[in-house]
Design a protein around this motif. Sequence first.
Motif, mmCIF file in Angstrom:
data_model
loop_
_atom_site.group_PDB
_atom_site.id
_atom_site.type_symbol
_atom_site.label_atom_id
_atom_site.label_comp_id
_atom_site.label_asym_id
_atom_site.label_seq_id
_atom_site.Cartn_x
_atom_site.Cartn_y
_atom_site.Cartn_z
ATOM 1 N N GLU A 7 9.486 29.628 98.987
ATOM 2 C CA GLU A 7 8.071 30.308 99.699
ATOM 3 C C GLU A 7 7.166 28.985 99.619
ATOM 4 O O GLU A 7 6.308 29.121 100.396
ATOM 5 N N LYS A 8 7.165 28.247 98.386
ATOM 6 C CA LYS A 8 6.048 27.234 98.260
ATOM 7 C C LYS A 8 6.280 26.202 99.031
ATOM 8 O O LYS A 8 5.172 25.598 99.866
ATOM 9 N N VAL A 21 15.736 34.097 91.701
ATOM 10 C CA VAL A 21 14.356 34.316 91.797
ATOM 11 C C VAL A 21 13.728 32.825 91.909
ATOM 12 O O VAL A 21 12.542 32.810 92.631
ATOM 13 N N ALA A 22 13.743 31.984 91.109
ATOM 14 C CA ALA A 22 13.247 30.847 91.105
ATOM 15 C C ALA A 22 13.508 30.061 92.283
ATOM 16 O O ALA A 22 12.404 29.346 92.909
ATOM 17 N N ARG A 23 14.596 30.011 92.795
ATOM 18 C CA ARG A 23 14.859 29.340 94.076
ATOM 19 C C ARG A 23 14.067 29.865 95.149
ATOM 20 O O ARG A 23 13.644 29.420 96.259
ATOM 21 N N GLU A 24 13.977 31.483 95.172
ATOM 22 C CA GLU A 24 13.392 31.990 96.220
ATOM 23 C C GLU A 24 11.742 31.651 96.044
ATOM 24 O O GLU A 24 11.112 31.404 97.238
ATOM 25 N N ILE A 25 11.197 31.371 95.020
ATOM 26 C CA ILE A 25 9.791 31.068 94.738
ATOM 27 C C ILE A 25 9.629 29.766 95.352
ATOM 28 O O ILE A 25 8.499 29.475 95.865
ATOM 29 N N ALA A 26 10.622 28.882 94.989
ATOM 30 C CA ALA A 26 10.500 27.444 95.259
ATOM 31 C C ALA A 26 10.476 27.205 96.613
ATOM 32 O O ALA A 26 9.790 26.433 97.471
#
Length: 571
Positions: A569-570, A562-567
């Motif tokens: 997107e940013k 999840v953290a990689r996906e959020i990073a």
Amino acid sequence: MSTASSSPPALIVSPPAGGFDRAGLRELVKESGLGTSLHRLVRAPFGHTVLTLRALDAVIAAGDLALQAGEALQGALLEDLARSGSLALPEPTADQRLFIGAFQVTVLCDGLAPRLAELAPTPELHTDLEADGLEDLLRRAPRPAISSLLAMAGKYLELQAKQQPGAAAPRLEERELWVVTSLHAFMLQLQGAVRRLTHMGRLRPFGLALARRKVVIGELRYEGFTARNLAEPVSDLKPVQIAEVVGNQDYLQAGLKLARDVAGYDLAARRGPKQLNPVLFGLGRPGCGKTITAHAIGHYFLEYCRQRDIPARFKVIRRTDWASSYQNASAATLVKIFKEEVYGFEGVCGVYWPDIDTAFASRSSGDLRSEEKNNLGAVFGIFDGTLIPRDGKWFMICDANFMQMDEATRSRIAQNPFTVRGPTTAAEYVQLLREVLLGELRAFVAVGEEARWPEVGAALVAADLSGRSVESVAGNIRAAIQDFEYPDEYFKASFDERRRIIDKLSRRIPIATVLQEIADYLQFHRDAEAKEARDRFDREVEQMVQQLNAGRAATARAAELVAREIAGEKS
């Protein structure tokens, strides 16, 4: 064959050294063409091979004995007919001649099959010979019947040689093995065809009549058309007698009564005088004496029948006797055991089937295999009377440690149920330990302390030990009594002198030691159970920790994803 006499004279055929007329049988083999057929299929540089010569010698020896048996039986039959009082020369009927021929061929196959098995691999067969023309052949006089059968054997070999590749193998050793195995196959198929006549056909009454007479042919004792080696026991029962059964008296007495009722079956009329439930079912924990009780009943049944000249057998059903890895083979073998060995026996029969619950899966199980369904069908047929009649000719004792069968199976098996507990009172425990298990060593235990034996009984009742556990305690006591080293003079002494040396060196065990052995046994099992509980707890904890760690690892991987996906997107 007449059955009027309650004790007909014995029929004993004991071959002298060198046989009765092996030269005549050798000539008979030559005339039949069997030797020519073997030589045509397996040619050695100077005639027959060593193996084919040994096979022919086996045929001659077995044929010599079978011919003598056939002539002896024919003579016994004519004597029976002559007792009618008529001055006319007796003449056997067609069925009586068929009976003589069937017995002669049975003796031939029983004698030849094991000899051929020693020379070459035993064949695997699934069918018997076709019976067309067999009855006409068996009705011939003993000598022409043997000659015709040997001729049939030769033709069988030549026919098989055209159809099977083994006859044309490149190496002589392979071809001669094939020939002997094929000859063995012919004899076994012939034996099966004759068995259909004698066990299920119209010759069955003759087998029942023959079973009333003592018949010994060579080294085989015949009970009807069924043979056993004289050196073999009549059953595979353990050497235990009724007096050695402690406790379980209701179960024991029910089995003894059932055994007596089956012994009363009328073999001539083929029905029993009583309506019986032939199945006795016992439920009890391991070591409670179910097996010992069943074996004691079996010995009682055989001895009861022996004293009254009743042909009887007792069969113990073991899983290795019928369980197979081949589809449908287990159920088929079960059916064969009960049809041929139990109901097909020319006499009355008892059966013991231990741990019967392990043979049948519950039909409520969702993964019931076809093989298990077939097994259930076979046993249902046994207990319902649809496979073999419940006519008083047989009885069965079966037992289980746990009632883990479904209702349909329980309702059929447990129609005459007993709870088997083994010894339960102090007196029964003392009898088991002192009288049965210690036996000849009683003189070395509690000398002068007879009044303290009730303490031992009370200790065993409090411990609630099974009979098998008491046997373990007795083994420890025996070891303590005979805890000595052999002196040098022991090895030069006679048997009686050795017994005196052993008695002199054996230790005397007081009641205190017996009580301590019981306490030590209990402590050992408490410690073992505690260790098992600790090990089980440790395994469960380890599994929980592994599951917890796996859960944590999975959570961490998910959070990282999840953290990689959020990073991403940013960015």
